[in-house]
Design a protein around this motif. Structure first.
Motif, PDB file in Angstrom:
ATOM      1  N   ASN A  69      47.642 -10.788  17.009  1.00  0.00           N
ATOM      2  CA  ASN A  69      46.521 -11.584  17.506  1.00  0.00           C
ATOM      3  C   ASN A  69      46.438 -12.967  16.855  1.00  0.00           C
ATOM      4  O   ASN A  69      45.390 -13.602  16.883  1.00  0.00           O
ATOM      5  CB  ASN A  69      45.205 -10.835  17.313  1.00  0.00           C
ATOM      6  N   GLY A  70      47.546 -13.433  16.276  1.00  0.00           N
ATOM      7  CA  GLY A  70      47.568 -14.764  15.669  1.00  0.00           C
ATOM      8  C   GLY A  70      46.935 -14.815  14.292  1.00  0.00           C
ATOM      9  O   GLY A  70      46.683 -15.877  13.751  1.00  0.00           O
TER      10      GLY A  70
ATOM     11  N   LEU B 118      50.470 -19.119  21.983  1.00  0.00           N
ATOM     12  CA  LEU B 118      49.248 -18.381  21.675  1.00  0.00           C
ATOM     13  C   LEU B 118      48.145 -19.356  21.298  1.00  0.00           C
ATOM     14  O   LEU B 118      48.382 -20.330  20.585  1.00  0.00           O
ATOM     15  CB  LEU B 118      49.485 -17.409  20.521  1.00  0.00           C
ATOM     16  N   SER B 119      46.948 -19.078  21.781  1.00  0.00           N
ATOM     17  CA  SER B 119      45.770 -19.883  21.434  1.00  0.00           C
ATOM     18  C   SER B 119      44.606 -18.950  21.128  1.00  0.00           C
ATOM     19  O   SER B 119      43.619 -18.908  21.853  1.00  0.00           O
ATOM     20  CB  SER B 119      45.420 -20.843  22.577  1.00  0.00           C
ATOM     21  N   PRO B 120      44.711 -18.178  20.033  1.00  0.00           N
ATOM     22  CA  PRO B 120      43.706 -17.161  19.731  1.00  0.00           C
ATOM     23  C   PRO B 120      42.331 -17.706  19.385  1.00  0.00           C
ATOM     24  O   PRO B 120      41.328 -17.027  19.578  1.00  0.00           O
ATOM     25  CB  PRO B 120      44.310 -16.398  18.559  1.00  0.00           C
TER      26      PRO B 120
ATOM     27  N   GLY C 283      42.715 -13.738   8.268  1.00  0.00           N
ATOM     28  CA  GLY C 283      42.401 -15.094   8.702  1.00  0.00           C
ATOM     29  C   GLY C 283      43.341 -15.562   9.801  1.00  0.00           C
ATOM     30  O   GLY C 283      44.479 -15.088   9.904  1.00  0.00           O
ATOM     31  N   LEU C 284      42.871 -16.475  10.626  1.00  0.00           N
ATOM     32  CA  LEU C 284      43.687 -17.037  11.689  1.00  0.00           C
ATOM     33  C   LEU C 284      44.824 -17.859  11.085  1.00  0.00           C
ATOM     34  O   LEU C 284      44.600 -18.676  10.188  1.00  0.00           O
ATOM     35  CB  LEU C 284      42.812 -17.910  12.594  1.00  0.00           C
ATOM     36  N   ALA C 285      46.034 -17.616  11.534  1.00  0.00           N
ATOM     37  CA  ALA C 285      47.193 -18.353  11.040  1.00  0.00           C
ATOM     38  C   ALA C 285      47.096 -19.813  11.481  1.00  0.00           C
ATOM     39  O   ALA C 285      46.530 -20.110  12.535  1.00  0.00           O
ATOM     40  CB  ALA C 285      48.476 -17.717  11.567  1.00  0.00           C
ATOM     41  N   PRO C 286      47.626 -20.737  10.685  1.00  0.00           N
ATOM     42  CA  PRO C 286      47.591 -22.153  11.069  1.00  0.00           C
ATOM     43  C   PRO C 286      48.426 -22.411  12.323  1.00  0.00           C
ATOM     44  O   PRO C 286      49.357 -21.664  12.633  1.00  0.00           O
ATOM     45  CB  PRO C 286      48.220 -22.868   9.876  1.00  0.00           C
TER      46      PRO C 286
ATOM     47  N   ASN D  87      46.255 -15.830  26.602  1.00  0.00           N
ATOM     48  CA  ASN D  87      47.175 -16.075  25.481  1.00  0.00           C
ATOM     49  C   ASN D  87      46.490 -15.967  24.122  1.00  0.00           C
ATOM     50  O   ASN D  87      46.845 -16.671  23.184  1.00  0.00           O
ATOM     51  CB  ASN D  87      47.864 -17.433  25.627  1.00  0.00           C
ATOM     52  N   ASP D  88      45.521 -15.079  24.013  1.00  0.00           N
ATOM     53  CA  ASP D  88      44.842 -14.854  22.738  1.00  0.00           C
ATOM     54  C   ASP D  88      45.702 -14.039  21.783  1.00  0.00           C
ATOM     55  O   ASP D  88      45.474 -14.046  20.584  1.00  0.00           O
ATOM     56  CB  ASP D  88      43.523 -14.098  22.943  1.00  0.00           C
ATOM     57  N   ARG D  89      46.692 -13.339  22.320  1.00  0.00           N
ATOM     58  CA  ARG D  89      47.510 -12.448  21.499  1.00  0.00           C
ATOM     59  C   ARG D  89      48.865 -12.244  22.151  1.00  0.00           C
ATOM     60  O   ARG D  89      49.031 -12.488  23.344  1.00  0.00           O
ATOM     61  CB  ARG D  89      46.804 -11.114  21.313  1.00  0.00           C
ATOM     62  N   ALA D  90      49.813 -11.791  21.362  1.00  0.00           N
ATOM     63  CA  ALA D  90      51.136 -11.418  21.864  1.00  0.00           C
ATOM     64  C   ALA D  90      51.195  -9.904  21.906  1.00  0.00           C
ATOM     65  O   ALA D  90      50.961  -9.247  20.889  1.00  0.00           O
ATOM     66  CB  ALA D  90      52.223 -11.971  20.952  1.00  0.00           C
TER      67      ALA D  90
END
Length: 112
Positions: A78-79, A34-36, A85-88, A43-46
């Motif tokens: 969505n990561g 994933l690269s959100p 917040g965006l996960a590390p 690959n913005d989300r699973a």
């Protein structure tokens, strides 16, 4: 040299030769990376399969990052952490419960 066999395939032989669906394949997400943060639509989300009823995302340290349940639509991660917040970047494990109560696991690599 080549050897070819001709003739009819015995009944059931084609079905037996076909690969069986992997357990949980209708609950797992097809994405592995994933690269959100790119937000480019790739690959913005699973998106978990139609049989996924509940998903818990856990980081490599065992911390629960996200939990979601299906509410009639696709179950998506969505990561982002539950806080929004965006996960590390890192490796994450999804604990997936399907509609029959079976549990499956899937790993993701998240790269910002």
């Amino acid at each position: 040299d080549f050897v070819f066999a001709t003739g009819e395939t015995p009944a059931g032989a084609a079905a037996a030769a076909a690969p069986a669906a992997a357990p949980g394949s209708s609950a797992k997400a097809p994405q592995k990376l994933l690269s959100p943060a790119l937000a480019d639509g790739i690959n913005d989300r699973a998106e978990f399969g139609p049989d996924a009823r509940e998903v818990t995302i856990i980081d490599i340290r065992g911390r629960r990052v996200f939990h979601g349940t299906a509410n009639g639509g696709p179950l998506v991660w969505n990561g982002r952490e539950s806080s929004g917040g965006l996960a590390p970047s890192g490796v994450y494990i999804a604990a997936i419960v399907d509609r029959d109560g079976r549990r499956f696991y899937q790993t993701f690599t998240l790269a910002k």
